[in-house]
Design a protein around this motif. Structure first.
Motif, PDB file in Angstrom:
ATOM      1  N   GLU A 143       0.818  -1.214   0.000  1.00  0.00           N
ATOM      2  CA  GLU A 143       0.000   0.000   0.000  1.00  0.00           C
ATOM      3  C   GLU A 143       0.854   1.267   0.000  1.00  0.00           C
ATOM      4  OE1 GLU A 143      -3.940  -2.050   2.026  1.00  0.00           O
ATOM      5  OE2 GLU A 143      -2.628  -0.802   3.268  1.00  0.00           O
ATOM      6  N   GLN A 144       2.097   1.123   0.478  1.00  0.00           N
ATOM      7  CA  GLN A 144       3.004   2.279   0.456  1.00  0.00           C
ATOM      8  C   GLN A 144       3.807   2.337  -0.848  1.00  0.00           C
ATOM      9  OE1 GLN A 144       5.167   1.600   4.084  1.00  0.00           O
ATOM     10  NE2 GLN A 144       3.504   2.386   5.378  1.00  0.00           N
ATOM     11  N   GLY A 145       3.447   1.461  -1.802  1.00  0.00           N
ATOM     12  CA  GLY A 145       4.104   1.516  -3.103  1.00  0.00           C
ATOM     13  C   GLY A 145       5.283   0.577  -3.249  1.00  0.00           C
ATOM     14  N   GLY A 146       5.562  -0.242  -2.227  1.00  0.00           N
ATOM     15  CA  GLY A 146       6.681  -1.183  -2.287  1.00  0.00           C
ATOM     16  C   GLY A 146       6.426  -2.291  -3.288  1.00  0.00           C
ATOM     17  N   ALA A 147       7.509  -2.810  -3.852  1.00  0.00           N
ATOM     18  CA  ALA A 147       7.385  -3.844  -4.880  1.00  0.00           C
ATOM     19  C   ALA A 147       7.118  -5.203  -4.258  1.00  0.00           C
ATOM     20  CB  ALA A 147       8.667  -3.899  -5.709  1.00  0.00           C
ATOM     21  N   LEU A 203       6.130  -0.306 -16.378  1.00  0.00           N
ATOM     22  CA  LEU A 203       6.176  -0.322 -14.919  1.00  0.00           C
ATOM     23  C   LEU A 203       7.565  -0.756 -14.484  1.00  0.00           C
ATOM     24  CD1 LEU A 203       2.938  -2.437 -14.512  1.00  0.00           C
ATOM     25  CD2 LEU A 203       3.131   0.043 -14.132  1.00  0.00           C
ATOM     26  N   ALA A 204       7.960  -0.307 -13.298  1.00  0.00           N
ATOM     27  CA  ALA A 204       9.296  -0.653 -12.797  1.00  0.00           C
ATOM     28  C   ALA A 204       9.512  -2.168 -12.806  1.00  0.00           C
ATOM     29  CB  ALA A 204       9.471  -0.090 -11.388  1.00  0.00           C
ATOM     30  N   LEU A 205       8.472  -2.919 -12.435  1.00  0.00           N
ATOM     31  CA  LEU A 205       8.644  -4.373 -12.311  1.00  0.00           C
ATOM     32  C   LEU A 205       8.761  -5.082 -13.657  1.00  0.00           C
ATOM     33  CD1 LEU A 205       6.206  -5.266  -9.377  1.00  0.00           C
ATOM     34  CD2 LEU A 205       8.700  -5.100  -9.344  1.00  0.00           C
ATOM     35  N   LEU A 206       8.427  -4.391 -14.753  1.00  0.00           N
ATOM     36  CA  LEU A 206       8.434  -5.031 -16.069  1.00  0.00           C
ATOM     37  C   LEU A 206       9.351  -4.304 -17.052  1.00  0.00           C
ATOM     38  CD1 LEU A 206       4.563  -5.551 -16.317  1.00  0.00           C
ATOM     39  CD2 LEU A 206       6.256  -7.321 -15.840  1.00  0.00           C
ATOM     40  N   ARG A 207      10.067  -3.294 -16.576  1.00  0.00           N
ATOM     41  CA  ARG A 207      10.765  -2.404 -17.502  1.00  0.00           C
ATOM     42  C   ARG A 207      11.975  -3.045 -18.174  1.00  0.00           C
ATOM     43  NH1 ARG A 207      15.277  -0.145 -16.131  1.00  0.00           N
ATOM     44  NH2 ARG A 207      16.086  -0.580 -14.076  1.00  0.00           N
ATOM     45  N   THR A 208      12.418  -4.193 -17.645  1.00  0.00           N
ATOM     46  CA  THR A 208      13.551  -4.882 -18.263  1.00  0.00           C
ATOM     47  C   THR A 208      13.099  -5.759 -19.435  1.00  0.00           C
ATOM     48  OG1 THR A 208      13.251  -6.572 -16.592  1.00  0.00           O
ATOM     49  CG2 THR A 208      14.979  -4.965 -16.185  1.00  0.00           C
ATOM     50  N   ASN A 267      -1.302  -4.834 -10.151  1.00  0.00           N
ATOM     51  CA  ASN A 267      -2.337  -3.992  -9.549  1.00  0.00           C
ATOM     52  C   ASN A 267      -2.362  -2.622 -10.239  1.00  0.00           C
ATOM     53  OD1 ASN A 267       0.033  -2.915  -8.580  1.00  0.00           O
ATOM     54  ND2 ASN A 267      -0.731  -2.570  -6.517  1.00  0.00           N
ATOM     55  N   ARG A 268      -3.284  -1.784  -9.825  1.00  0.00           N
ATOM     56  CA  ARG A 268      -3.464  -0.498 -10.502  1.00  0.00           C
ATOM     57  C   ARG A 268      -2.213   0.369 -10.410  1.00  0.00           C
ATOM     58  NH1 ARG A 268      -9.148   1.531  -9.307  1.00  0.00           N
ATOM     59  NH2 ARG A 268      -9.484  -0.446 -10.336  1.00  0.00           N
ATOM     60  N   ASP A 269      -1.542   0.352  -9.240  1.00  0.00           N
ATOM     61  CA  ASP A 269      -0.351   1.187  -9.080  1.00  0.00           C
ATOM     62  C   ASP A 269       0.892   0.573  -9.714  1.00  0.00           C
ATOM     63  OD1 ASP A 269      -1.774   3.152  -7.733  1.00  0.00           O
ATOM     64  OD2 ASP A 269      -1.455   2.204  -5.776  1.00  0.00           O
ATOM     65  N   GLY A 270       0.771  -0.684 -10.136  1.00  0.00           N
ATOM     66  CA  GLY A 270       1.876  -1.315 -10.850  1.00  0.00           C
ATOM     67  C   GLY A 270       2.998  -1.830  -9.972  1.00  0.00           C
ATOM     68  N   ASN A 271       2.814  -1.831  -8.663  1.00  0.00           N
ATOM     69  CA  ASN A 271       3.909  -2.287  -7.789  1.00  0.00           C
ATOM     70  C   ASN A 271       3.713  -3.700  -7.263  1.00  0.00           C
ATOM     71  OD1 ASN A 271       1.720  -1.087  -6.285  1.00  0.00           O
ATOM     72  ND2 ASN A 271       2.968  -1.317  -4.447  1.00  0.00           N
TER      73      ASN A 271
END
Lengths: 234, 79
Positions: free
Chosen positions: A83-87, A130-135, A198-202
């Motif tokens: 919820e705080q944006g952590g991966a 998204l950061a988690l998929l940017r590679t 999720n919506r925030d992508g994290n």
């Protein structure tokens, strides 16, 4: 990694019945992260910037896959972190947990074939913004193993529409050429969905196992970039 | 008091397990069997006197853990 530089800390939560925790720990280390095993009874994530919920059969898959683990003490910390944006990356049983706690939409049904399926599948990458998929790159085809009996993703039609229109699909099952086809769908998942964000992508959940494919010796490196993205997001 | 919680897949959710059972029943000669749906029956031994309060508590537990509202319906039965 130069000497003295702090490595990104990634928590790998271990539940009773987890069996991919060691692969996950090894995969994080293989791409230069610091892997931190965290027992499910723990209440904090030990200053880790990212979390892996690994595969396995937490609590013997009693009741429903992931249902008991969803109520473990550590899950409160995982939810707060998310919820705080952590991966957060949930793999296989970890994806089932993310559905059970409601961090991702839908639920898993038993595979259409009623069988436990353990083999390689092809996945098409649907998003990379998204950061988690940017590679990864859009349309890229990954070859990763699956090993599950409950991977048949289901949601009611309104939620399916929301998932599609909101861009929540990270990966779909496809053939070797990247075509999403019913006969390339191993388990019957709606829309061929193999992974969701999720919506925030994290928060990312996926049935296939990237942590098992980080070295050529172990069958390939198609999972390496994904694990690296998680470590870099930590 | 023993409280029954019956959990079943929602009607609109396909039940491949039930379908496999139906096919075997059909092979065994039970051709009159139409549809088969597989659910779970949980028997909870619960302390308490007030049936309304008890029902409310068990329903809360069913919503929180025993059933997944995305795919399942549940029913609580008191003796």
């Amino acid at each position: 990694m130069t000497d003295g530089a702090r490595r990104s800390r990634v928590a790998v939560v271990i539940f009773p019945g987890s069996n991919c925790d060691r692969d996950a720990l090894g995969a994080v280390e293989a791409v230069g992260g610091e892997a931190v095993p965290v027992w499910h009874q723990s209440r904090d994530l030990q200053r880790c910037g990212a979390v892996i919920l690994p595969g396995g059969f937490s609590y013997g898959d009693y009741l429903r896959a992931g249902a008991m683990a969803a109520h473990s003490p550590i899950m409160k910390a995982v939810r707060r972190h998310a919820e705080q944006g952590g991966a957060v990356l949930g793999i296989c049983n970890g994806f089932q947990m993310l559905l059970e706690v409601g961090l991702l939409p839908g639920a898993m049904l038993m595979n259409r074939s009623l069988r436990f399926i353990c083999r390689d599948v092809f996945l098409r990458v649907e998003r990379t913004d998204l950061a988690l998929l940017r590679t990864l790159s859009v349309g890229q085809v990954l070859r990763l193993p699956i090993a599950h009996k409950e991977g048949n993703w289901f949601a009611d039609p309104a939620v399916v529409r929301e998932v599609e229109s909101g861009g929540a699909v990270a990966f779909r099952y496809c053939d070797a050429g990247g075509q999403v086809r019913p006969d390339a769908n191993p388990n019957g998942a709606l829309q061929g969905i193999a992974g969701l964000v999720n919506r925030d992508g994290n928060v990312l959940g996926m049935m296939p196992h990237p942590e098992r494919r980080v070295a050529r010796l172990l069958g390939g490196e198609d999972g390496r970039a994904l694990v690296r993205a998680l470590v870099e997001a930590a | 008091m023993q409280v029954e919680v019956r959990v079943k897949l929602k009607d609109q959710v396909l039940d491949p397990q039930g379908e496999a059972i139906r096919r075997v029943l059909c092979n065994l000669g039970y051709e009159e069997v139409g549809q088969v749906r597989v659910g779970k029956l949980m028997l909870l031994e619960v302390a308490g006197e007030d049936p309304e309060l008890l029902r409310a508590r068990v329903e809360e537990a069913a919503r929180e853990l025993l059933a997944n509202p995305v795919i399942e319906d549940f029913e609580v039965r008191l003796p």
